[in-house]
Write a protein that holds these residues in place. Structure first.
Motif, PDB file in Angstrom:
ATOM      1  N   PRO A 275       0.818  -1.248  -0.075  1.00 11.80           N
ATOM      2  CA  PRO A 275       0.025  -0.105  -0.059  1.00 11.80           C
ATOM      3  C   PRO A 275       0.907   1.353  -0.298  1.00 11.80           C
ATOM      4  O   PRO A 275       2.101   1.177   0.098  1.00 11.80           O
ATOM      5  CB  PRO A 275      -0.594  -0.081   1.480  1.00 11.80           C
ATOM      6  N   TRP A 276       0.170   2.434   0.092  1.00 13.23           N
ATOM      7  CA  TRP A 276       0.654   3.916  -0.055  1.00 13.23           C
ATOM      8  C   TRP A 276       0.301   4.556   1.225  1.00 13.23           C
ATOM      9  O   TRP A 276      -0.691   4.135   1.815  1.00 13.23           O
ATOM     10  CB  TRP A 276       0.230   4.475  -1.117  1.00 13.23           C
ATOM     11  N   GLY A 277       1.022   5.486   1.620  1.00 15.42           N
ATOM     12  CA  GLY A 277       0.814   6.372   2.633  1.00 15.42           C
ATOM     13  C   GLY A 277       0.038   7.480   2.044  1.00 15.42           C
ATOM     14  O   GLY A 277      -0.223   7.366   1.102  1.00 15.42           O
ATOM     15  N   GLN A 278      -0.284   8.574   2.928  1.00 16.32           N
ATOM     16  CA  GLN A 278      -1.131   9.631   2.373  1.00 16.32           C
ATOM     17  C   GLN A 278      -0.483  10.793   1.953  1.00 16.32           C
ATOM     18  O   GLN A 278      -1.075  11.561   1.197  1.00 16.32           O
ATOM     19  CB  GLN A 278      -2.028  10.176   3.719  1.00 16.32           C
ATOM     20  N   GLY A 279       1.104  10.720   2.031  1.00 13.87           N
ATOM     21  CA  GLY A 279       1.894  11.797   1.496  1.00 13.87           C
ATOM     22  C   GLY A 279       1.963  12.940   2.247  1.00 13.87           C
ATOM     23  O   GLY A 279       1.232  13.289   3.218  1.00 13.87           O
ATOM     24  N   THR A 280       3.016  13.667   2.057  1.00 12.83           N
ATOM     25  CA  THR A 280       3.484  14.840   2.788  1.00 12.83           C
ATOM     26  C   THR A 280       4.161  15.882   1.516  1.00 12.83           C
ATOM     27  O   THR A 280       4.897  15.546   0.421  1.00 12.83           O
ATOM     28  CB  THR A 280       4.739  14.605   3.643  1.00 12.83           C
ATOM     29  N   GLN A 281       3.544  16.837   1.533  1.00  9.14           N
ATOM     30  CA  GLN A 281       3.901  18.008   0.643  1.00  9.14           C
ATOM     31  C   GLN A 281       5.319  18.672   0.779  1.00  9.14           C
ATOM     32  O   GLN A 281       5.700  19.075   1.794  1.00  9.14           O
ATOM     33  CB  GLN A 281       2.832  18.968   0.521  1.00  9.14           C
ATOM     34  N   VAL A 282       5.965  18.622  -0.515  1.00  7.94           N
ATOM     35  CA  VAL A 282       7.207  19.261  -0.538  1.00  7.94           C
ATOM     36  C   VAL A 282       7.040  20.436  -1.486  1.00  7.94           C
ATOM     37  O   VAL A 282       6.793  20.082  -2.680  1.00  7.94           O
ATOM     38  CB  VAL A 282       8.534  18.348  -0.593  1.00  7.94           C
TER      39      VAL A 282
END
Length: 125
Positions: free
Chosen positions: A114-121
């Motif tokens: 699976p994947w995480g929800q992400g973090t914005q850069v």
């Protein structure tokens, strides 16, 4: 249940550094490789860096020599890191961590789930 939680994103200027973290839990760590991916608006998700169960790393050409992937095992959680140096505006994207049971997956996103929800850069000129 597998949980992947990314953190460490932010807004920086070109040339700055950031360190992303991914806390992964709920799965047998030794059987899975991990990777970092990113997706910019209007573009496909692309592989950035990966680390195999044997510790071997692989990187996209665009980040080679600037980004470094590493991991650290705690009691019930594996921490995946992405040290990003000399950031460029084109590095702006949502960054995700993900798992794969395929040893030779490298940075090919098709093998990851699976994947995480992400973090914005966000990197400003």
């Amino acid at each position: 249940q597998v949980q992947l939680v990314e953190s460490g994103g932010g807004s920086v200027q070109a040339g700055d550094s950031l360190r992303l973290s991914c806390a992964a839990s709920g799965y047998p760590y030794s059987r899975y490789s991990m990777g970092w991916f990113r997706q910019a608006p209007g573009k496909e998700r692309e592989g950035v860096a990966a680390i195999g169960t044997d510790g071997r790393t692989s990187y996209a050409d665009s980040v080679q020599g600037r980004f470094f992937i590493s991991q650290d095992n705690a009691k019930n959680t594996l921490y995946l890191y992405l040290q990003m140096n000399s950031l460029k505006p084109e590095d702006t994207a949502m960054y995700y961590c993900a798992l794969t049971p395929f040893v030779a997956a490298g940075t090919d996103r098709r093998y990851y789930s699976p994947w995480g929800q992400g973090t914005q850069v966000t990197v400003s000129p």
